[in-house]
Design a protein around this motif. Structure first.
Motif, PDB file in Angstrom:
ATOM      1  N   LEU A  79      13.642 -16.898  54.391  1.00  0.00           N
ATOM      2  CA  LEU A  79      14.050 -16.216  53.171  1.00  0.00           C
ATOM      3  C   LEU A  79      12.883 -16.272  52.193  1.00  0.00           C
ATOM      4  O   LEU A  79      12.403 -17.360  51.857  1.00  0.00           O
ATOM      5  N   LEU A  80      12.398 -15.100  51.780  1.00  0.00           N
ATOM      6  CA  LEU A  80      11.328 -15.011  50.793  1.00  0.00           C
ATOM      7  C   LEU A  80      11.924 -14.458  49.508  1.00  0.00           C
ATOM      8  O   LEU A  80      12.527 -13.386  49.513  1.00  0.00           O
ATOM      9  N   SER A  81      11.728 -15.181  48.416  1.00  0.00           N
ATOM     10  CA  SER A  81      12.165 -14.722  47.111  1.00  0.00           C
ATOM     11  C   SER A  81      10.916 -14.499  46.272  1.00  0.00           C
ATOM     12  O   SER A  81      10.179 -15.435  45.980  1.00  0.00           O
ATOM     13  N   VAL A  82      10.673 -13.243  45.897  1.00  0.00           N
ATOM     14  CA  VAL A  82       9.496 -12.871  45.120  1.00  0.00           C
ATOM     15  C   VAL A  82       9.951 -12.599  43.698  1.00  0.00           C
ATOM     16  O   VAL A  82      10.834 -11.781  43.472  1.00  0.00           O
ATOM     17  N   SER A  83       9.346 -13.300  42.738  1.00  0.00           N
ATOM     18  CA  SER A  83       9.708 -13.131  41.325  1.00  0.00           C
ATOM     19  C   SER A  83       8.486 -12.741  40.526  1.00  0.00           C
ATOM     20  O   SER A  83       7.395 -13.271  40.731  1.00  0.00           O
ATOM     21  N   GLU A  84       8.690 -11.843  39.601  1.00  0.00           N
ATOM     22  CA  GLU A  84       7.615 -11.403  38.723  1.00  0.00           C
ATOM     23  C   GLU A  84       7.606 -12.282  37.485  1.00  0.00           C
ATOM     24  O   GLU A  84       8.643 -12.491  36.861  1.00  0.00           O
ATOM     25  N   GLY A  85       6.460 -12.790  37.109  1.00  0.00           N
ATOM     26  CA  GLY A  85       6.344 -13.638  35.924  1.00  0.00           C
ATOM     27  C   GLY A  85       6.121 -12.803  34.685  1.00  0.00           C
ATOM     28  O   GLY A  85       5.036 -12.807  34.116  1.00  0.00           O
ATOM     29  N   ALA A  86       7.122 -12.091  34.266  1.00  0.00           N
ATOM     30  CA  ALA A  86       7.014 -11.232  33.086  1.00  0.00           C
ATOM     31  C   ALA A  86       8.169 -11.539  32.140  1.00  0.00           C
ATOM     32  O   ALA A  86       9.033 -12.357  32.431  1.00  0.00           O
ATOM     33  N   ARG A  87       8.180 -10.879  30.966  1.00  0.00           N
ATOM     34  CA  ARG A  87       9.238 -11.115  29.985  1.00  0.00           C
ATOM     35  C   ARG A  87      10.603 -10.739  30.545  1.00  0.00           C
ATOM     36  O   ARG A  87      11.598 -11.391  30.259  1.00  0.00           O
ATOM     37  N   ASP A 109      16.149  -5.563  46.236  1.00  0.00           N
ATOM     38  CA  ASP A 109      15.381  -5.734  45.005  1.00  0.00           C
ATOM     39  C   ASP A 109      16.261  -5.809  43.755  1.00  0.00           C
ATOM     40  O   ASP A 109      15.758  -5.827  42.642  1.00  0.00           O
ATOM     41  N   GLY A 110      17.576  -5.850  43.931  1.00  0.00           N
ATOM     42  CA  GLY A 110      18.480  -5.954  42.795  1.00  0.00           C
ATOM     43  C   GLY A 110      18.769  -4.626  42.126  1.00  0.00           C
ATOM     44  O   GLY A 110      19.589  -4.559  41.213  1.00  0.00           O
ATOM     45  N   VAL A 111      18.113  -3.571  42.546  1.00  0.00           N
ATOM     46  CA  VAL A 111      18.284  -2.262  41.914  1.00  0.00           C
ATOM     47  C   VAL A 111      18.782  -1.244  42.934  1.00  0.00           C
ATOM     48  O   VAL A 111      19.823  -0.627  42.742  1.00  0.00           O
ATOM     49  N   THR A 112      18.030  -1.058  44.003  1.00  0.00           N
ATOM     50  CA  THR A 112      18.403  -0.078  45.022  1.00  0.00           C
ATOM     51  C   THR A 112      19.306  -0.733  46.063  1.00  0.00           C
ATOM     52  O   THR A 112      19.501  -1.945  46.057  1.00  0.00           O
ATOM     53  N   GLU A 113      19.831   0.088  46.962  1.00  0.00           N
ATOM     54  CA  GLU A 113      20.668  -0.450  48.038  1.00  0.00           C
ATOM     55  C   GLU A 113      19.855  -1.347  48.959  1.00  0.00           C
ATOM     56  O   GLU A 113      18.660  -1.126  49.172  1.00  0.00           O
ATOM     57  N   GLU A 114      20.521  -2.348  49.523  1.00  0.00           N
ATOM     58  CA  GLU A 114      19.878  -3.217  50.506  1.00  0.00           C
ATOM     59  C   GLU A 114      19.396  -2.369  51.675  1.00  0.00           C
ATOM     60  O   GLU A 114      20.055  -1.429  52.082  1.00  0.00           O
ATOM     61  N   ARG A 115      18.215  -2.711  52.211  1.00  0.00           N
ATOM     62  CA  ARG A 115      17.650  -1.964  53.330  1.00  0.00           C
ATOM     63  C   ARG A 115      17.441  -2.895  54.520  1.00  0.00           C
ATOM     64  O   ARG A 115      17.178  -4.084  54.344  1.00  0.00           O
ATOM     65  N   PHE A 116      17.518  -2.330  55.716  1.00  0.00           N
ATOM     66  CA  PHE A 116      17.279  -3.081  56.949  1.00  0.00           C
ATOM     67  C   PHE A 116      16.152  -2.419  57.726  1.00  0.00           C
ATOM     68  O   PHE A 116      16.047  -1.193  57.773  1.00  0.00           O
ATOM     69  N   GLN A 117      15.327  -3.241  58.354  1.00  0.00           N
ATOM     70  CA  GLN A 117      14.238  -2.756  59.200  1.00  0.00           C
ATOM     71  C   GLN A 117      14.064  -3.725  60.358  1.00  0.00           C
ATOM     72  O   GLN A 117      14.154  -4.934  60.170  1.00  0.00           O
ATOM     73  N   SER A 118      13.816  -3.206  61.544  1.00  0.00           N
ATOM     74  CA  SER A 118      13.550  -4.031  62.716  1.00  0.00           C
ATOM     75  C   SER A 118      12.046  -4.017  62.990  1.00  0.00           C
ATOM     76  O   SER A 118      11.411  -2.967  62.913  1.00  0.00           O
ATOM     77  N   PHE A 119      11.490  -5.192  63.292  1.00  0.00           N
ATOM     78  CA  PHE A 119      10.056  -5.344  63.516  1.00  0.00           C
ATOM     79  C   PHE A 119       9.790  -6.096  64.814  1.00  0.00           C
ATOM     80  O   PHE A 119      10.646  -6.822  65.306  1.00  0.00           O
ATOM     81  N   THR A 120       8.561  -5.957  65.298  1.00  0.00           N
ATOM     82  CA  THR A 120       8.033  -6.810  66.353  1.00  0.00           C
ATOM     83  C   THR A 120       6.971  -7.680  65.692  1.00  0.00           C
ATOM     84  O   THR A 120       6.163  -7.188  64.904  1.00  0.00           O
ATOM     85  N   LEU A 121       6.969  -8.967  66.016  1.00  0.00           N
ATOM     86  CA  LEU A 121       6.070  -9.943  65.386  1.00  0.00           C
ATOM     87  C   LEU A 121       4.892 -10.230  66.311  1.00  0.00           C
ATOM     88  O   LEU A 121       5.088 -10.565  67.480  1.00  0.00           O
ATOM     89  N   TYR A 122       3.683 -10.093  65.765  1.00  0.00           N
ATOM     90  CA  TYR A 122       2.456 -10.321  66.526  1.00  0.00           C
ATOM     91  C   TYR A 122       1.563 -11.330  65.804  1.00  0.00           C
ATOM     92  O   TYR A 122       1.632 -11.454  64.583  1.00  0.00           O
ATOM     93  N   HIS A 123       0.706 -12.015  66.579  1.00  0.00           N
ATOM     94  CA  HIS A 123      -0.419 -12.742  66.002  1.00  0.00           C
ATOM     95  C   HIS A 123      -1.456 -11.697  65.667  1.00  0.00           C
ATOM     96  O   HIS A 123      -1.669 -10.760  66.429  1.00  0.00           O
ATOM     97  N   GLN A 124      -2.099 -11.841  64.544  1.00  0.00           N
ATOM     98  CA  GLN A 124      -3.234 -10.968  64.231  1.00  0.00           C
ATOM     99  C   GLN A 124      -4.288 -11.849  63.576  1.00  0.00           C
ATOM    100  O   GLN A 124      -4.120 -12.283  62.442  1.00  0.00           O
TER     101      GLN A 124
END
Length: 181
Positions: A79-87, A109-124
């Protein structure tokens, strides 16, 4: 027997085969030869922690961000929670789940509808790349979430490659620099 109809069928078949071979070659070109599938637990452990840095979408001024990454005990969810340090702080939630052989991502993002995406995970390189096919702005695209090792932290680039363009490179949509807090 109508020879012109047989010729059209053969021509259409060869066009299909040619298109298939070109598509396969392009797909392999976007995947570096030295990149191999990564285990989700490695990805989860590597990102686990508290991070700070700057982030911006293409063409925008960078903003200070903080990111909290919580890896589940079984190392199958991140779970990644990204917060903006603004007023008026904005936040996003990125919930990655190991769905062997793929990785599911739920984004909110708290504004638009929740989105789902499927990925493949690689080493890069010394980092990780999540690669999936989806839509961006109503256009078909390859979506790449690239986590590149950067000193003690990460450079997280969110890249797009539009499938309806005649190009073989990704465009960075957004980048976030992450250093330990």
């Amino acid at each position: 027997m109508n020879i012109s109809s047989k010729t059209t069928t053969i021509s259409n078949s060869s066009d299909f085969l040619r298109l298939f071979i070109i598509s396969l070659a392009l797909a392999l070109a976007w995947q570096p030869a030295w990149a191999g599938k990564a285990s989700f637990s490695q990805f989860c452990e590597a990102l686990n922690g508290h991070w700070q840095g700057d982030g911006a979408q293409r063409g925008q001024t960078p903003k200070e961000l903080s990111l909290d990454a919580i890896c589940s005990k079984d190392k199958r969810q991140l779970l990644l929670s990204v917060s903006e340090g603004a007023r008026h702080p904005l936040s996003e939630t990125w919930w990655f789940r190991d769905q062997d052989p793929s990785v599911g991502l739920w984004y909110f993002d708290g504004v638009t509808e929740e989105r789902f995406q499927s990925f493949t995970l690689y080493h890069q390189g010394s980092g990780f790349s999540l690669l999936g096919e989806g839509q961006s702005g109503g256009r078909p695209a390859l979506i790449q979430l690239l986590f590149e090792a950067d000193n003690d932290g990460w450079l997280w680039r969110q890249n797009l490659h539009y499938l309806d363009e005649d190009s073989d490179s990704y465009q960075t949509y957004r980048a976030i620099s992450l250093q330990p807090r």
